[in-house]
Structures are given as structure tokens and as C-alpha cells.
Write a protein that holds these residues in place. Sequence first.
Motif, mmCIF file in Angstrom:
data_model
loop_
_atom_site.group_PDB
_atom_site.id
_atom_site.type_symbol
_atom_site.label_atom_id
_atom_site.label_comp_id
_atom_site.label_asym_id
_atom_site.label_seq_id
_atom_site.Cartn_x
_atom_site.Cartn_y
_atom_site.Cartn_z
ATOM 1 N N ARG A 1 82.820 128.946 -23.201
ATOM 2 C CA ARG A 1 82.449 129.691 -24.416
ATOM 3 C C ARG A 1 81.248 129.040 -25.100
ATOM 4 N NH1 ARG A 1 88.035 129.652 -25.108
ATOM 5 N NH2 ARG A 1 87.831 128.006 -26.663
ATOM 6 N N GLU A 2 81.247 127.717 -25.144
ATOM 7 C CA GLU A 2 80.148 126.994 -25.784
ATOM 8 C C GLU A 2 78.842 127.221 -25.021
ATOM 9 O OE1 GLU A 2 79.041 125.094 -29.114
ATOM 10 O OE2 GLU A 2 81.015 125.843 -28.635
ATOM 11 N N ALA A 3 78.905 127.253 -23.690
ATOM 12 C CA ALA A 3 77.713 127.518 -22.885
ATOM 13 C C ALA A 3 77.208 128.943 -23.125
ATOM 14 C CB ALA A 3 78.012 127.304 -21.406
ATOM 15 N N ALA A 4 78.125 129.896 -23.270
ATOM 16 C CA ALA A 4 77.722 131.284 -23.557
ATOM 17 C C ALA A 4 77.046 131.364 -24.924
ATOM 18 C CB ALA A 4 78.930 132.204 -23.492
ATOM 19 N N ARG A 5 77.599 130.636 -25.917
ATOM 20 C CA ARG A 5 76.986 130.614 -27.244
ATOM 21 C C ARG A 5 75.595 129.991 -27.179
ATOM 22 N NH1 ARG A 5 80.164 127.374 -31.134
ATOM 23 N NH2 ARG A 5 78.302 127.721 -32.372
ATOM 24 N N ALA A 6 75.457 128.926 -26.388
ATOM 25 C CA ALA A 6 74.149 128.274 -26.239
ATOM 26 C C ALA A 6 73.150 129.221 -25.576
ATOM 27 C CB ALA A 6 74.290 126.995 -25.428
ATOM 28 N N ASP A 7 73.588 129.963 -24.572
ATOM 29 C CA ASP A 7 72.697 130.941 -23.926
ATOM 30 C C ASP A 7 72.261 132.003 -24.925
ATOM 31 O OD1 ASP A 7 72.839 129.632 -21.523
ATOM 32 O OD2 ASP A 7 74.356 130.975 -20.655
ATOM 33 N N ASP A 8 73.191 132.474 -25.742
ATOM 34 C CA ASP A 8 72.871 133.478 -26.758
ATOM 35 C C ASP A 8 71.877 132.920 -27.768
ATOM 36 O OD1 ASP A 8 73.226 136.021 -28.079
ATOM 37 O OD2 ASP A 8 74.369 134.918 -29.611
ATOM 38 N N ALA A 9 72.107 131.671 -28.210
ATOM 39 C CA ALA A 9 71.193 131.055 -29.170
ATOM 40 C C ALA A 9 69.804 130.887 -28.563
ATOM 41 C CB ALA A 9 71.747 129.707 -29.622
ATOM 42 N N ALA A 10 69.733 130.491 -27.298
ATOM 43 C CA ALA A 10 68.433 130.340 -26.630
ATOM 44 C C ALA A 10 67.724 131.681 -26.515
ATOM 45 C CB ALA A 10 68.625 129.717 -25.249
ATOM 46 N N GLU A 11 68.469 132.729 -26.220
ATOM 47 C CA GLU A 11 67.878 134.067 -26.111
ATOM 48 C C GLU A 11 67.345 134.524 -27.464
ATOM 49 O OE1 GLU A 11 69.507 138.515 -25.196
ATOM 50 O OE2 GLU A 11 70.207 136.914 -23.874
ATOM 51 N N ARG A 12 68.119 134.296 -28.529
ATOM 52 C CA ARG A 12 67.655 134.668 -29.874
ATOM 53 C C ARG A 12 66.434 133.851 -30.275
ATOM 54 N NH1 ARG A 12 72.028 133.725 -33.664
ATOM 55 N NH2 ARG A 12 73.103 132.644 -32.009
ATOM 56 N N LEU A 13 66.401 132.569 -29.901
ATOM 57 C CA LEU A 13 65.240 131.731 -30.203
ATOM 58 C C LEU A 13 64.003 132.248 -29.483
ATOM 59 C CD1 LEU A 13 63.945 129.189 -31.432
ATOM 60 C CD2 LEU A 13 64.643 127.984 -29.348
ATOM 61 N N ASN A 14 64.148 132.607 -28.226
ATOM 62 C CA ASN A 14 63.013 133.153 -27.474
ATOM 63 C C ASN A 14 62.501 134.441 -28.101
ATOM 64 O OD1 ASN A 14 63.041 131.049 -25.652
ATOM 65 N ND2 ASN A 14 64.322 132.126 -24.181
ATOM 66 N N GLN A 15 63.418 135.309 -28.553
ATOM 67 C CA GLN A 15 63.015 136.554 -29.202
ATOM 68 C C GLN A 15 62.309 136.256 -30.519
ATOM 69 O OE1 GLN A 15 63.119 139.693 -27.990
ATOM 70 N NE2 GLN A 15 61.931 140.193 -29.789
ATOM 71 N N CYS A 16 62.819 135.287 -31.255
ATOM 72 C CA CYS A 16 62.199 134.893 -32.525
ATOM 73 C C CYS A 16 60.786 134.363 -32.282
ATOM 74 C CB CYS A 16 63.066 133.849 -33.224
ATOM 75 S SG CYS A 16 62.442 133.361 -34.846
ATOM 76 N N ASN A 17 60.630 133.520 -31.274
ATOM 77 C CA ASN A 17 59.297 132.984 -30.951
ATOM 78 C C ASN A 17 58.342 134.102 -30.551
ATOM 79 O OD1 ASN A 17 59.883 130.313 -31.513
ATOM 80 N ND2 ASN A 17 60.542 129.860 -29.426
ATOM 81 N N ALA A 18 58.830 135.073 -29.791
ATOM 82 C CA ALA A 18 57.979 136.195 -29.388
ATOM 83 C C ALA A 18 57.568 137.014 -30.604
ATOM 84 C CB ALA A 18 58.710 137.066 -28.368
ATOM 85 N N ASP A 19 58.500 137.273 -31.508
ATOM 86 C CA ASP A 19 58.177 138.008 -32.739
ATOM 87 C C ASP A 19 57.164 137.237 -33.578
ATOM 88 O OD1 ASP A 19 59.935 139.947 -31.922
ATOM 89 O OD2 ASP A 19 61.567 139.316 -33.257
ATOM 90 N N TYR A 20 57.359 135.931 -33.681
ATOM 91 C CA TYR A 20 56.444 135.086 -34.441
ATOM 92 C C TYR A 20 55.043 135.143 -33.848
ATOM 93 C CZ TYR A 20 54.256 130.917 -36.387
ATOM 94 O OH TYR A 20 53.395 130.061 -36.989
ATOM 95 N N ASP A 21 54.952 135.059 -32.521
ATOM 96 C CA ASP A 21 53.643 135.116 -31.864
ATOM 97 C C ASP A 21 52.963 136.458 -32.106
ATOM 98 O OD1 ASP A 21 53.938 132.542 -30.939
ATOM 99 O OD2 ASP A 21 54.644 133.139 -28.943
ATOM 100 N N THR A 22 53.748 137.541 -32.102
ATOM 101 C CA THR A 22 53.196 138.874 -32.350
ATOM 102 C C THR A 22 52.637 138.970 -33.764
ATOM 103 O OG1 THR A 22 54.774 139.837 -30.818
ATOM 104 C CG2 THR A 22 53.719 141.338 -32.364
ATOM 105 N N VAL A 23 53.411 138.482 -34.742
ATOM 106 C CA VAL A 23 52.963 138.536 -36.136
ATOM 107 C C VAL A 23 51.742 137.643 -36.327
ATOM 108 C CG1 VAL A 23 53.619 137.928 -38.504
ATOM 109 C CG2 VAL A 23 55.217 139.173 -37.045
ATOM 110 N N ARG A 24 51.754 136.450 -35.722
ATOM 111 C CA ARG A 24 50.622 135.540 -35.851
ATOM 112 C C ARG A 24 49.363 136.166 -35.262
ATOM 113 N NH1 ARG A 24 50.981 129.835 -33.077
ATOM 114 N NH2 ARG A 24 51.141 131.259 -31.335
ATOM 115 N N ALA A 25 49.496 136.830 -34.117
ATOM 116 C CA ALA A 25 48.337 137.480 -33.500
ATOM 117 C C ALA A 25 47.816 138.604 -34.393
ATOM 118 C CB ALA A 25 48.708 138.005 -32.124
ATOM 119 N N ALA A 26 48.729 139.351 -35.001
ATOM 120 C CA ALA A 26 48.309 140.439 -35.898
ATOM 121 C C ALA A 26 47.580 139.886 -37.124
ATOM 122 C CB ALA A 26 49.524 141.261 -36.312
ATOM 123 N N ILE A 27 48.095 138.803 -37.686
ATOM 124 C CA ILE A 27 47.450 138.205 -38.857
ATOM 125 C C ILE A 27 46.085 137.640 -38.474
ATOM 126 C CG2 ILE A 27 47.587 136.264 -40.477
ATOM 127 C CD1 ILE A 27 50.601 136.811 -40.627
#
Length: 154
Positions: free
Chosen positions: A123-149
Motif C-alpha cells: 500500500r505504501e509503494a502504491a501511495r508513493a507511485d501516486d505521489a510521484a505521478e502527481r508530482l510529475n503532473q505538477c511539474n509539467a503544469d508548472y513548466d507550461t505556466v512558466r513557458a506561457a509567462i
Amino acid sequence: MSALDPRLWMAFLLAIGVGFGAGKWDEHRVSAAAGKVAAATLKTATDRADQAELNMKTIKKAKDEEKTKSDAAVRRLTADLAGLRDRAERRANADTDGAGTVGECAGASGAELSRPDAEFLTREAARADDAAERLNQCNADYDTVRAAINGLAR
């Protein structure tokens, strides 16, 4: 020369025949050229179809190999999951008579884990995978906003 002169009629018929023959010759030439164009177009279309079929077979082969690999991974994970379910609840300590504590660990492979411990780690490994996936999505969103700015600042 009169209108009934056979030579006049022969010249007239000869002129008509030559004109008709020349017209047919031009028609034959145009027809032959159109046939060559049609043959070239057909060859091009056939070559494209052959290339598309070859590409399709290559893609299908790659997808089949990918599916075979993923099926093997699913079978392996299913077997591992079945092995996880077959674990003992708790290992008894060698010093006591089944107090439920774990004795000395013989290795770090996880082979001695009890079922509750293995389930917790899963369960802890699944939570870690989910957190890593959310972090990657957050980084992608951040890069998109930074590029737009950065694009607006120019």
C-alpha cells in the motif's frame, strides 16, 4: 474541271481520309499518353499501398511484442500477488512460544515479511507511485505556466 470530274472526287475523298486518319492518330496518341499516366498513377498507388502494408505489419509486430511483454509482466505480478497472499500472518519468535514478534531477519529481500507487513509495504509503494505521478503532473503544469509567462514577457 467540272464538279463531276473523278479526279476531283478522288482528291476530295483522299483529303477526307487523311484528315480522318490524322484525327484518329492524334486520338491514339492522346489515348496512349493517358494510358501511360494511368499506369504510372496505378504503380504509385500500388507502391504506396505496399509501403502502408509494410508499415502496418511493422507496427503490428511491435504491438504484439509489447503485448507479449505486458502479458508476461501481468502473469509474474499475479504469481507474486498470490505468493503474498500465502504468507503467514506473523512469524513466531524462536525464543518465545508464538508471541508474534519477529526474530532476527536473515536477509533484506522481503522473503520473511509477514502478510500484514507485506500488505502495508505494498500500500505504501502504491501511495508513493501516486505521489510521484502527481508530482510529475505538477511539474509539467508548472513548466507550461512558466513557458506561457516567459512568452508574454517577450
